[in-house]
Design an enzyme around this catalytic site. Structure first.
Site, PDB file in Angstrom:
ATOM      1  N   ASP A 194       0.836  -1.197   0.000  1.00 15.66           N
ATOM      2  CA  ASP A 194       0.000   0.000   0.000  1.00 15.66           C
ATOM      3  C   ASP A 194       0.870   1.245   0.000  1.00 15.66           C
ATOM      4  O   ASP A 194       2.083   1.193   0.205  1.00 15.66           O
ATOM      5  CB  ASP A 194      -1.026  -0.002   1.136  1.00 15.66           C
ATOM      6  CG  ASP A 194      -0.400   0.076   2.511  1.00 15.66           C
ATOM      7  OD1 ASP A 194       0.799   0.379   2.620  1.00 15.66           O
ATOM      8  OD2 ASP A 194      -1.120  -0.163   3.495  1.00 15.66           O
ATOM      9  N   ILE A 195       0.221   2.365  -0.286  1.00 18.78           N
ATOM     10  CA  ILE A 195       0.941   3.640  -0.407  1.00 18.78           C
ATOM     11  C   ILE A 195       1.213   4.193   0.988  1.00 18.78           C
ATOM     12  O   ILE A 195       0.306   4.286   1.827  1.00 18.78           O
ATOM     13  CB  ILE A 195       0.108   4.646  -1.226  1.00 18.78           C
ATOM     14  CG1 ILE A 195      -0.197   4.073  -2.610  1.00 18.78           C
ATOM     15  CG2 ILE A 195       0.832   5.979  -1.348  1.00 18.78           C
ATOM     16  CD1 ILE A 195      -1.167   4.906  -3.434  1.00 18.78           C
ATOM     17  N   GLU A 237      -6.025   2.237  -0.925  1.00 19.81           N
ATOM     18  CA  GLU A 237      -4.700   2.420  -1.541  1.00 19.81           C
ATOM     19  C   GLU A 237      -3.876   1.142  -1.487  1.00 19.81           C
ATOM     20  O   GLU A 237      -2.659   1.167  -1.665  1.00 19.81           O
ATOM     21  CB  GLU A 237      -3.948   3.553  -0.834  1.00 19.81           C
ATOM     22  CG  GLU A 237      -3.368   3.233   0.532  1.00 19.81           C
ATOM     23  CD  GLU A 237      -4.374   3.269   1.678  1.00 19.81           C
ATOM     24  OE1 GLU A 237      -3.928   3.277   2.836  1.00 19.81           O
ATOM     25  OE2 GLU A 237      -5.592   3.307   1.412  1.00 19.81           O
TER      26      GLU A 237
END
Length: 323
Positions: A194-195, A237
Protein backbone atom coordinates in the site's frame (compact mmCIF):
# COMPACT_ATOMS: atom_id res chain seq x y z
CA UNK A 1 -57.23 -25.51 -69.95
CA UNK A 2 -55.24 -28.12 -71.90
CA UNK A 3 -52.92 -30.28 -69.81
CA UNK A 4 -49.93 -29.08 -71.79
CA UNK A 5 -50.76 -25.43 -70.96
CA UNK A 6 -51.16 -26.32 -67.29
CA UNK A 7 -47.77 -28.04 -67.28
CA UNK A 8 -46.17 -24.99 -68.91
CA UNK A 9 -47.74 -22.76 -66.27
CA UNK A 10 -46.39 -24.98 -63.53
CA UNK A 11 -42.91 -24.81 -65.02
CA UNK A 12 -43.20 -21.03 -65.35
CA UNK A 13 -44.29 -20.73 -61.72
CA UNK A 14 -41.51 -22.97 -60.54
CA UNK A 15 -38.90 -21.02 -62.48
CA UNK A 16 -40.32 -17.75 -61.17
CA UNK A 17 -40.15 -18.99 -57.58
CA UNK A 18 -36.70 -20.47 -58.17
CA UNK A 19 -35.32 -17.11 -59.27
CA UNK A 20 -37.13 -14.86 -56.78
CA UNK A 21 -36.95 -16.92 -53.58
CA UNK A 22 -34.82 -15.23 -50.92
CA UNK A 23 -32.38 -18.11 -50.54
CA UNK A 24 -29.48 -19.25 -52.66
CA UNK A 25 -29.94 -22.40 -54.73
CA UNK A 26 -26.91 -24.02 -56.33
CA UNK A 27 -26.77 -27.45 -57.97
CA UNK A 28 -23.35 -29.08 -58.32
CA UNK A 29 -22.45 -32.25 -60.17
CA UNK A 30 -20.10 -34.97 -58.93
CA UNK A 31 -17.08 -32.95 -60.10
CA UNK A 32 -18.31 -29.84 -58.28
CA UNK A 33 -19.22 -28.05 -61.50
CA UNK A 34 -22.11 -25.58 -61.33
CA UNK A 35 -25.26 -26.84 -63.05
CA UNK A 36 -27.91 -24.51 -61.61
CA UNK A 37 -27.53 -20.96 -60.25
CA UNK A 38 -30.61 -19.04 -59.11
CA UNK A 39 -31.41 -15.32 -58.92
CA UNK A 40 -30.26 -14.97 -55.30
CA UNK A 41 -26.80 -16.27 -56.23
CA UNK A 42 -26.71 -14.07 -59.33
CA UNK A 43 -27.66 -10.94 -57.39
CA UNK A 44 -25.09 -11.44 -54.63
CA UNK A 45 -22.21 -12.71 -56.76
CA UNK A 46 -22.76 -10.51 -59.79
CA UNK A 47 -22.33 -13.59 -61.99
CA UNK A 48 -24.96 -14.67 -64.52
CA UNK A 49 -25.99 -18.33 -64.64
CA UNK A 50 -24.46 -18.51 -68.12
CA UNK A 51 -21.12 -17.32 -66.71
CA UNK A 52 -20.92 -20.03 -64.05
CA UNK A 53 -22.55 -22.99 -65.77
CA UNK A 54 -20.26 -26.03 -66.03
CA UNK A 55 -17.48 -24.17 -64.19
CA UNK A 56 -15.64 -25.58 -61.19
CA UNK A 57 -17.11 -23.89 -58.11
CA UNK A 58 -13.68 -23.75 -56.41
CA UNK A 59 -12.20 -21.97 -59.43
CA UNK A 60 -15.08 -19.51 -59.45
CA UNK A 61 -14.82 -18.86 -55.69
CA UNK A 62 -11.25 -19.39 -54.39
CA UNK A 63 -12.37 -18.14 -50.98
CA UNK A 64 -14.32 -21.37 -50.41
CA UNK A 65 -12.55 -23.65 -47.96
CA UNK A 66 -12.32 -26.57 -50.40
CA UNK A 67 -11.30 -29.28 -47.94
CA UNK A 68 -14.06 -28.25 -45.52
CA UNK A 69 -16.65 -28.02 -48.32
CA UNK A 70 -15.76 -31.44 -49.71
CA UNK A 71 -15.93 -32.84 -46.17
CA UNK A 72 -19.54 -31.65 -45.95
CA UNK A 73 -20.55 -32.61 -49.51
CA UNK A 74 -18.95 -36.05 -50.00
CA UNK A 75 -21.12 -37.80 -47.36
CA UNK A 76 -24.17 -36.36 -49.13
CA UNK A 77 -23.08 -37.93 -52.42
CA UNK A 78 -22.09 -41.25 -50.86
CA UNK A 79 -24.61 -41.76 -48.04
CA UNK A 80 -27.53 -39.93 -49.70
CA UNK A 81 -28.21 -38.05 -46.48
CA UNK A 82 -28.74 -34.34 -46.01
CA UNK A 83 -26.06 -32.28 -44.32
CA UNK A 84 -26.32 -28.96 -42.55
CA UNK A 85 -23.92 -26.22 -41.57
CA UNK A 86 -24.40 -23.06 -39.53
CA UNK A 87 -22.51 -19.77 -39.51
CA UNK A 88 -20.96 -20.52 -36.11
CA UNK A 89 -19.11 -23.47 -37.68
CA UNK A 90 -18.23 -21.59 -40.87
CA UNK A 91 -19.26 -17.91 -41.16
CA UNK A 92 -19.93 -18.23 -44.90
CA UNK A 93 -19.48 -20.57 -47.85
CA UNK A 94 -19.69 -17.98 -50.61
CA UNK A 95 -17.97 -14.73 -49.67
CA UNK A 96 -20.75 -12.28 -50.49
CA UNK A 97 -20.73 -8.65 -49.40
CA UNK A 98 -23.34 -7.69 -46.82
CA UNK A 99 -25.72 -4.96 -47.98
CA UNK A 100 -28.33 -5.14 -45.23
CA UNK A 101 -28.80 -1.69 -43.59
CA UNK A 102 -29.68 -3.17 -40.19
CA UNK A 103 -26.50 -5.21 -39.97
CA UNK A 104 -24.26 -2.71 -41.70
CA UNK A 105 -21.39 -3.53 -39.36
CA UNK A 106 -20.99 -6.95 -40.97
CA UNK A 107 -18.59 -6.88 -43.88
CA UNK A 108 -19.75 -10.19 -45.32
CA UNK A 109 -22.98 -12.16 -45.37
CA UNK A 110 -23.24 -14.80 -42.64
CA UNK A 111 -24.74 -18.00 -44.01
CA UNK A 112 -26.39 -21.24 -42.96
CA UNK A 113 -26.55 -23.98 -45.56
CA UNK A 114 -28.28 -27.26 -46.33
CA UNK A 115 -26.74 -29.88 -48.64
CA UNK A 116 -29.38 -32.06 -50.30
CA UNK A 117 -28.73 -35.17 -52.43
CA UNK A 118 -30.45 -35.18 -55.83
CA UNK A 119 -31.12 -38.71 -57.03
CA UNK A 120 -31.64 -39.99 -60.57
CA UNK A 121 -34.45 -42.36 -61.60
CA UNK A 122 -32.10 -45.24 -60.77
CA UNK A 123 -31.49 -43.93 -57.26
CA UNK A 124 -27.95 -42.69 -57.86
CA UNK A 125 -26.79 -39.35 -56.46
CA UNK A 126 -25.12 -37.50 -59.31
CA UNK A 127 -25.80 -33.98 -58.05
CA UNK A 128 -26.29 -32.08 -54.81
CA UNK A 129 -28.27 -28.94 -54.14
CA UNK A 130 -26.79 -26.37 -51.77
CA UNK A 131 -29.43 -24.13 -50.21
CA UNK A 132 -27.92 -20.95 -48.80
CA UNK A 133 -29.66 -18.84 -46.14
CA UNK A 134 -28.67 -15.27 -45.30
CA UNK A 135 -28.57 -15.18 -41.48
CA UNK A 136 -26.54 -11.99 -41.09
CA UNK A 137 -29.13 -10.31 -38.85
CA UNK A 138 -29.31 -13.31 -36.54
CA UNK A 139 -25.52 -13.71 -36.45
CA UNK A 140 -24.85 -10.03 -35.74
CA UNK A 141 -27.47 -9.94 -32.98
CA UNK A 142 -25.84 -12.92 -31.31
CA UNK A 143 -22.33 -11.53 -31.73
CA UNK A 144 -23.39 -8.15 -30.35
CA UNK A 145 -25.05 -9.85 -27.38
CA UNK A 146 -21.93 -11.94 -26.71
CA UNK A 147 -19.81 -8.80 -26.95
CA UNK A 148 -22.09 -6.96 -24.52
CA UNK A 149 -22.05 -9.89 -22.09
CA UNK A 150 -18.26 -10.06 -22.29
CA UNK A 151 -18.02 -6.32 -21.59
CA UNK A 152 -20.35 -6.66 -18.60
CA UNK A 153 -18.33 -9.61 -17.32
CA UNK A 154 -15.10 -7.61 -17.62
CA UNK A 155 -16.71 -4.65 -15.88
CA UNK A 156 -17.93 -6.89 -13.05
CA UNK A 157 -14.38 -8.03 -12.29
CA UNK A 158 -12.50 -4.79 -13.01
CA UNK A 159 -11.79 -1.93 -10.63
CA UNK A 160 -13.11 1.24 -12.28
CA UNK A 161 -10.33 3.56 -11.06
CA UNK A 162 -7.25 1.44 -11.77
CA UNK A 163 -8.53 -0.96 -14.47
CA UNK A 164 -6.90 -3.76 -12.45
CA UNK A 165 -8.88 -6.71 -11.16
CA UNK A 166 -11.22 -5.76 -8.34
CA UNK A 167 -10.85 -7.42 -4.97
CA UNK A 168 -13.48 -10.07 -5.60
CA UNK A 169 -11.99 -11.26 -8.87
CA UNK A 170 -8.40 -11.13 -7.56
CA UNK A 171 -9.38 -13.25 -4.55
CA UNK A 172 -11.18 -15.69 -6.83
CA UNK A 173 -8.03 -16.09 -8.94
CA UNK A 174 -5.74 -16.44 -5.93
CA UNK A 175 -8.11 -19.01 -4.43
CA UNK A 176 -7.91 -21.00 -7.66
CA UNK A 177 -4.12 -20.79 -7.55
CA UNK A 178 -4.15 -21.95 -3.92
CA UNK A 179 -6.16 -25.05 -4.88
CA UNK A 180 -3.76 -25.77 -7.73
CA UNK A 181 -0.78 -25.54 -5.38
CA UNK A 182 -2.49 -27.80 -2.88
CA UNK A 183 -2.77 -30.46 -5.58
CA UNK A 184 0.61 -29.99 -7.22
CA UNK A 185 2.74 -28.75 -4.30
CA UNK A 186 4.16 -26.01 -6.52
CA UNK A 187 5.55 -22.59 -5.63
CA UNK A 188 3.79 -19.23 -5.97
CA UNK A 189 3.83 -16.05 -3.91
CA UNK A 190 1.37 -13.37 -2.92
CA UNK A 191 2.47 -9.75 -2.81
CA UNK A 192 0.53 -7.01 -1.05
CA UNK A 193 1.49 -3.37 -0.77
CA UNK A 194 0.00 0.00 0.00
CA UNK A 195 0.94 3.64 -0.41
CA UNK A 196 2.83 5.12 2.54
CA UNK A 197 1.11 8.00 4.36
CA UNK A 198 -1.73 8.03 1.89
CA UNK A 199 -3.95 10.05 4.24
CA UNK A 200 -1.50 12.94 4.02
CA UNK A 201 -1.78 12.88 0.23
CA UNK A 202 -5.56 13.01 0.47
CA UNK A 203 -5.42 15.83 3.02
CA UNK A 204 -2.95 17.84 0.93
CA UNK A 205 -4.37 17.30 -2.57
CA UNK A 206 -7.92 16.15 -1.98
CA UNK A 207 -9.50 12.92 -3.10
CA UNK A 208 -8.82 13.74 -6.75
CA UNK A 209 -5.11 13.93 -5.95
CA UNK A 210 -5.37 10.66 -4.06
CA UNK A 211 -7.10 9.03 -7.03
CA UNK A 212 -4.34 10.27 -9.31
CA UNK A 213 -1.75 8.70 -6.99
CA UNK A 214 -3.61 5.37 -7.06
CA UNK A 215 -3.84 5.45 -10.87
CA UNK A 216 -0.14 6.26 -11.10
CA UNK A 217 0.79 3.29 -8.91
CA UNK A 218 -1.46 0.94 -10.87
CA UNK A 219 0.11 2.07 -14.18
CA UNK A 220 3.60 1.31 -12.86
CA UNK A 221 2.41 -2.03 -11.54
CA UNK A 222 1.01 -3.01 -14.94
CA UNK A 223 4.40 -2.32 -16.52
CA UNK A 224 6.13 -4.81 -14.22
CA UNK A 225 3.62 -7.67 -14.50
CA UNK A 226 4.14 -10.86 -16.47
CA UNK A 227 1.30 -12.41 -18.43
CA UNK A 228 0.71 -15.07 -15.78
CA UNK A 229 0.56 -12.63 -12.84
CA UNK A 230 -2.79 -11.40 -11.54
CA UNK A 231 -2.89 -7.93 -9.99
CA UNK A 232 -5.80 -6.32 -8.23
CA UNK A 233 -6.80 -3.34 -6.16
CA UNK A 234 -7.41 -4.90 -2.78
CA UNK A 235 -9.02 -1.85 -1.26
CA UNK A 236 -8.41 1.89 -0.89
CA UNK A 237 -4.70 2.42 -1.54
CA UNK A 238 -3.82 -1.27 -1.13
CA UNK A 239 -2.84 -3.56 -4.00
CA UNK A 240 -2.33 -7.31 -4.31
CA UNK A 241 -0.51 -9.49 -6.83
CA UNK A 242 -0.48 -13.25 -7.34
CA UNK A 243 2.98 -14.18 -8.62
CA UNK A 244 2.40 -17.54 -10.25
CA UNK A 245 5.20 -20.14 -10.26
CA UNK A 246 7.50 -17.71 -8.45
CA UNK A 247 9.69 -18.51 -5.45
CA UNK A 248 10.71 -16.13 -2.66
CA UNK A 249 13.83 -14.90 -4.49
CA UNK A 250 11.88 -14.16 -7.65
CA UNK A 251 9.12 -12.42 -5.70
CA UNK A 252 11.68 -10.30 -3.85
CA UNK A 253 13.29 -9.20 -7.13
CA UNK A 254 9.87 -8.29 -8.51
CA UNK A 255 8.89 -6.37 -5.36
CA UNK A 256 12.19 -4.46 -5.13
CA UNK A 257 11.97 -3.45 -8.76
CA UNK A 258 8.42 -2.18 -8.23
CA UNK A 259 9.32 -0.39 -4.99
CA UNK A 260 12.30 1.36 -6.61
CA UNK A 261 10.29 2.32 -9.69
CA UNK A 262 7.60 3.92 -7.54
CA UNK A 263 10.11 5.71 -5.28
CA UNK A 264 11.90 7.23 -8.28
CA UNK A 265 8.74 8.30 -10.09
CA UNK A 266 7.00 11.66 -9.84
CA UNK A 267 3.35 12.66 -10.18
CA UNK A 268 2.45 16.17 -11.29
CA UNK A 269 -0.97 17.11 -10.03
CA UNK A 270 -2.46 20.61 -10.02
CA UNK A 271 0.98 22.01 -10.90
CA UNK A 272 2.46 20.33 -7.83
CA UNK A 273 4.93 17.48 -7.57
CA UNK A 274 3.93 14.43 -5.56
CA UNK A 275 6.47 11.82 -4.47
CA UNK A 276 5.31 8.40 -3.33
CA UNK A 277 6.69 5.33 -1.63
CA UNK A 278 5.09 1.98 -0.85
CA UNK A 279 5.51 -0.75 1.74
CA UNK A 280 5.35 -4.34 0.53
CA UNK A 281 4.83 -7.77 2.02
CA UNK A 282 5.40 -11.19 0.43
CA UNK A 283 4.25 -14.65 1.49
CA UNK A 284 5.08 -17.78 -0.47
CA UNK A 285 2.67 -20.67 -0.56
CA UNK A 286 3.22 -23.15 2.25
CA UNK A 287 1.66 -26.59 2.52
CA UNK A 288 0.98 -25.70 6.16
CA UNK A 289 -1.69 -23.26 4.99
CA UNK A 290 -5.00 -25.08 5.32
CA UNK A 291 -7.11 -22.28 3.86
CA UNK A 292 -6.61 -19.66 1.21
CA UNK A 293 -7.30 -16.95 3.79
CA UNK A 294 -4.22 -18.00 5.78
CA UNK A 295 -2.05 -17.23 2.77
CA UNK A 296 -3.53 -13.74 2.53
CA UNK A 297 -3.15 -13.22 6.29
CA UNK A 298 0.52 -14.18 6.09
CA UNK A 299 1.09 -11.69 3.27
CA UNK A 300 -0.72 -8.98 5.21
CA UNK A 301 1.44 -9.74 8.25
CA UNK A 302 4.60 -9.23 6.16
CA UNK A 303 3.18 -5.95 4.85
CA UNK A 304 2.45 -4.81 8.40
CA UNK A 305 6.03 -5.67 9.35
CA UNK A 306 7.33 -3.41 6.54
CA UNK A 307 5.19 -0.53 7.77
CA UNK A 308 6.22 -1.04 11.39
CA UNK A 309 9.94 -1.13 10.61
CA UNK A 310 10.33 2.00 8.55
CA UNK A 311 8.13 1.76 5.42
CA UNK A 312 9.34 1.96 1.82
CA UNK A 313 10.69 -1.59 2.09
CA UNK A 314 9.91 -5.22 1.28
CA UNK A 315 9.40 -7.94 3.89
CA UNK A 316 9.14 -11.66 3.19
CA UNK A 317 6.88 -13.53 5.57
CA UNK A 318 8.36 -15.80 8.19
CA UNK A 319 6.14 -17.93 10.46
CA UNK A 320 7.80 -16.33 13.50
CA UNK A 321 6.09 -13.05 12.61
CA UNK A 322 2.71 -14.55 13.47
CA UNK A 323 3.95 -15.67 16.83
Amino acid sequence: MPASDFDMNEIHWLMDMFNTVDVGLVVLDRDYRVCVWNGFMENHSGLLPSAVKDKDVFDLFPSIDESWFRGKAEPVFVLKNRSFTIWEQQPYIFKFKNYRPITGKAEYMYQNATFIPLTTLTGEVGHICVILYDVTDEAMNKLELEKANKTLEEMSRTDALTKLSNRGYWEECSRTEFKRLKRNHGTSCLLMFDIDFFKKINDAYGHSGGDEAIRHISDLLKKTLRETDVAGRYGGEEFAVTLVDTDADGALIFAERLRSMIENSVIYYDNKEIKLTVSLGIACYDDAFEKHEQWIEATDTALYQSKETGRNKVTVYDPSMSQ
